[in-house]
Write an enzyme that holds these catalytic residues in place. Structure first.
Site, PDB file in Angstrom:
ATOM      1  N   ARG A 189       1.353  17.873  15.774  1.00  0.00           N
ATOM      2  CA  ARG A 189       1.373  17.176  14.484  1.00  0.00           C
ATOM      3  C   ARG A 189       2.785  17.189  13.910  1.00  0.00           C
ATOM      4  NH1 ARG A 189      -1.164  13.335  11.523  1.00  0.00           N
ATOM      5  NH2 ARG A 189      -1.751  13.970   9.408  1.00  0.00           N
ATOM      6  N   THR A 217      -4.533   4.572  14.984  1.00  0.00           N
ATOM      7  CA  THR A 217      -4.465   5.783  15.800  1.00  0.00           C
ATOM      8  C   THR A 217      -4.984   5.406  17.180  1.00  0.00           C
ATOM      9  OG1 THR A 217      -4.755   7.194  13.856  1.00  0.00           O
ATOM     10  CG2 THR A 217      -5.404   8.163  15.933  1.00  0.00           C
ATOM     11  N   ASP A 238      -0.097  11.456   4.658  1.00  0.00           N
ATOM     12  CA  ASP A 238      -1.339  12.212   4.846  1.00  0.00           C
ATOM     13  C   ASP A 238      -1.366  13.455   3.958  1.00  0.00           C
ATOM     14  OD1 ASP A 238      -2.467  10.464   6.569  1.00  0.00           O
ATOM     15  OD2 ASP A 238      -2.369  11.726   8.348  1.00  0.00           O
ATOM     16  N   SER A 264      -5.024  16.111   8.734  1.00  0.00           N
ATOM     17  CA  SER A 264      -5.384  14.946   9.540  1.00  0.00           C
ATOM     18  C   SER A 264      -6.887  14.885   9.726  1.00  0.00           C
ATOM     19  CB  SER A 264      -4.710  15.023  10.913  1.00  0.00           C
ATOM     20  OG  SER A 264      -5.211  14.020  11.774  1.00  0.00           O
ATOM     21  N   SER A 265      -7.398  13.672   9.954  1.00  0.00           N
ATOM     22  CA  SER A 265      -8.813  13.502  10.293  1.00  0.00           C
ATOM     23  C   SER A 265      -9.027  13.345  11.792  1.00  0.00           C
ATOM     24  CB  SER A 265      -9.384  12.275   9.574  1.00  0.00           C
ATOM     25  OG  SER A 265      -9.451  12.491   8.196  1.00  0.00           O
ATOM     26  N   GLY A 316      -9.259   5.612  13.550  1.00  0.00           N
ATOM     27  CA  GLY A 316     -10.055   5.141  12.422  1.00  0.00           C
ATOM     28  C   GLY A 316      -9.770   5.810  11.102  1.00  0.00           C
ATOM     29  N   GLY A 317      -8.617   6.483  10.951  1.00  0.00           N
ATOM     30  CA  GLY A 317      -8.350   7.168   9.696  1.00  0.00           C
ATOM     31  C   GLY A 317      -9.414   8.203   9.411  1.00  0.00           C
TER      32      GLY A 317
END
Length: 586
Positions: free
Chosen positions: A115, A403, A443, A467-468, A489-490
């Protein structure tokens, strides 16, 4: 199943050589039909190895590494390097990734956290205007201010050092050849450019000249070259990741961020030189007879998906047919509860005391599950797994859906579930050496405080934004690997992945059939039903249960592999242009 089908068809073939230092091989890649809209796809089956990625070029590059005896990690790297080129809107070397790796021989599951991090010069006030209010989202996203230190290449190096089999140089060959010789622009890339989803793309050079030559979006079927990226890839192949984090590329990257025409940023050379990816333990929970595992914080996606599964466990979902509206109502309520906790507690664990164990505690989730009733409840309270030990505030971060996800199983049974991202479509639109830089700092919560309470996910120097992304692996009762899945997909990633898990584990669907299911999401707000599908007919049912319903496109990009009866069964999302390829799936 009712779906809106796109009318545009492209069957453009392109061959490229993939020579290692001592050999050369030519392979052909075909674009799938209609890379916009819903494309019917059949499940792919293989015996030896498989890769599923978001673009045929990328899947083919990964397959080539596996055919040469490469590991899942080798295939992952080659696949992502090509995605940077052919799917620049979604992920790339200018962004980050969460990687789950399963080692079959040792039965070990670990994760690599690549990340992005905030620059050392960033402060909690990064996204506040002169009056102390959060700037508008578009002012936050575009330009250098939103750029975090890219982490994906460092994570790749760490993973390759431990699990790579092929030489590092070999992994770059497909991407170098494609960048030099050209790739066929897909209908999906053209469609996203035509929609101008990211306003910065038409304003900032050199991105606007690359994507809009002569002021017009790249046309589908165009042969597009990227020589700056090819040259950088050659340096990375021969010099290692130092060619990215130090030297000419680092200087150019920092200059592009600090001198951006829109919202200059604070990223500095020392931020790049000091970046380190991290190895973290995966988080797991039981679900019926299975063990479901995902990424630990700073991913909130892993915790939320696991929470959803445990919240649904008391309900006999198997008695319902696939996507029965009664079952989907339960699904939305489990999602509400998971999102309530996610928005409150999860952030970078190196900066914030994230109560991961408490959030996944069986007694805690059992008590939360009892809140699920026959009617929609828009007022679920935030849980208190720590009995008041933490006092945070809800945040106002933006998590946008551009993503990518890659699922891989190699010939030795090792596996990869990787979700990678540059955040919004085309990231910050700051472009360097042929690749786009992320806007992952959005984010973070834009506002560091709500009243007198700090937000856990506020901006801090060297911190990783929440993050998702939720790469997942599922294991059978005997400990053997059963399923690999993930999605872009966020924040809707959480729902996309959980619904697919229910489809496979509760409804007995194949990965492809589970991925094909019309999508439903609820992020503790309204319930969204996928436009153009049979779920739209259920609007009256959900409204009768008290749901506020919206109907819209839900553009998941799920990629999955199931290990079943000695075979690998792959599925690729029909909403995007990805394919599954394996030893016997030509």
């Amino acid at each position: 199943m009712k779906h809106t089908l796109a009318s545009l068809t492209v069957m453009a073939a392109f061959s490229f050589s993939t020579n290692t230092l001592a050999e050369q091989q030519t392979i052909e890649i075909r674009e799938p039909e209609a890379a916009t809209g819903f494309q019917s796809k059949e499940a792919r089956t293989a015996q030896k190895y498989m890769v599923v990625a978001a673009n045929p070029y990328a899947s083919k590059a990964g397959q080539l590494m596996l055919s040469k005896g490469g590991s899942a990690v080798d295939a992952m790297i080659a696949t992502q390097l090509v995605l940077t080129l052919v799917e620049p809107q979604s992920s790339g070397i200018g962004g980050g990734a969460f990687i789950l790796h399963y080692d079959k021989e040792t039965n070990e599951l670990i994760s690599f956290d690549g990340r992005e991090t905030a620059p050392k010069g960033a402060s909690p006030e990064l996204f506040l205007d002169q009056s102390g209010h959060a700037v508008r989202w578009i002012e936050a996203v575009v330009g250098g201010r939103s750029v975090g230190v890219p982490g994906i290449l460092h994570a790749f190096k760490s993973a390759h050092d431990k699990y790579g089999k092929l030489p590092w140089q070999t992994l770059f060959k497909p991407a170098i050849e494609l960048a030099r010789e050209g790739f066929i622009v897909s209908p999906r890339l053209n469609m996203l450019l035509e929609k101008k989803l990211n306003p910065g793309l038409t304003k900032l050079s050199p991105a606007k000249e690359y994507f809009y030559p002569d002021g017009k979006a790249l046309k589908p079927g165009t042969l597009k070259k990227n020589l700056p990226l090819a040259n950088l890839y050659f340096k990375l192949a021969t010099q290692g990741i130092q060619a990215f984090y130090e030297g000419q590329n680092a200087t150019q990257l920092v200059e592009a961020v600090q001198k951006s025409e829109i919202a200059p940023g604070k990223l500095a050379l020392n931020d790049l030189a000091n970046y380190k990816s991290k190895t973290r333990q995966a988080i797991c929970t039981s679900y019926r007879v299975y063990k479901v595992c995902s990424m630990a914080p700073p991913s909130s996606g892993g915790i939320a998906v696991l929470q959803m599964m445990k919240l649904l466990e008391p309900f006999d979902l198997g008695k319902y047919k696939a996507n029965d509206p009664e079952a989907l109502h339960l699904f939305t309520q489990a999602s509400r509860l998971a999102f309530a906790d996610r928005d409150f507690y999860v952030a970078d664990p190196d900066f914030v005391a994230v109560p991961t164990r408490e959030l996944l505690d069986e007694q805690y989730l059992s008590s939360r599950s009892k809140l699920i009733g026959d009617m929609d409840n828009p007022h679920f309270p935030v849980g208190d797994p720590t009995v008041g030990k933490l006092a945070y505030a809800m945040d106002d971060s933006y998590e946008l859906p551009s993503t990518s996800h890659v699922s891989i199983v190699d010939a030795d049974g090792n596996a990869i579930s990787m979700t990678s991202s540059i955040e919004m479509a085309f990231g910050s639109t700051v472009m360097v050496n042929g690749y786009l830089l992320n806007n992952q700092l959005t984010d973070f919560a834009l506002s560091p405080k709500v009243g007198d309470k700090l937000v856990a996910n506020r901006v801090e120097a060297n911190k990783r934004p929440r993050s998702s992304m939720a790469p997942v692996m599922v294991f059978n009762q005997d400990g053997s690997l059963k399923l690999i899945v993930g999605s872009p997909g966020g924040s809707r990633i959480i729902n996309y992945v959980a619904q697919t898990l229910v489809g496979v584990l509760d409804w007995g669907l194949s990965p492809q059939a589970a991925i094909d299911l019309p999508k439903i999401t609820n992020r503790n707000k309204y319930t969204t039903l996928e436009k153009g599908t049979e779920l739209v007919e259920q609007v009256p049912f959900f409204e009768k249960k008290g749901h506020e319903v919206q109907v819209r496109d839900l553009n998941s990009g799920l990629h999955a592999i199931e290990l079943k009866d000695g075979h690998l069964v792959g599925g690729a999302d029909p909403r995007r242009e990805g394919v599954a390829l394996g030893e016997s799936s030509e």
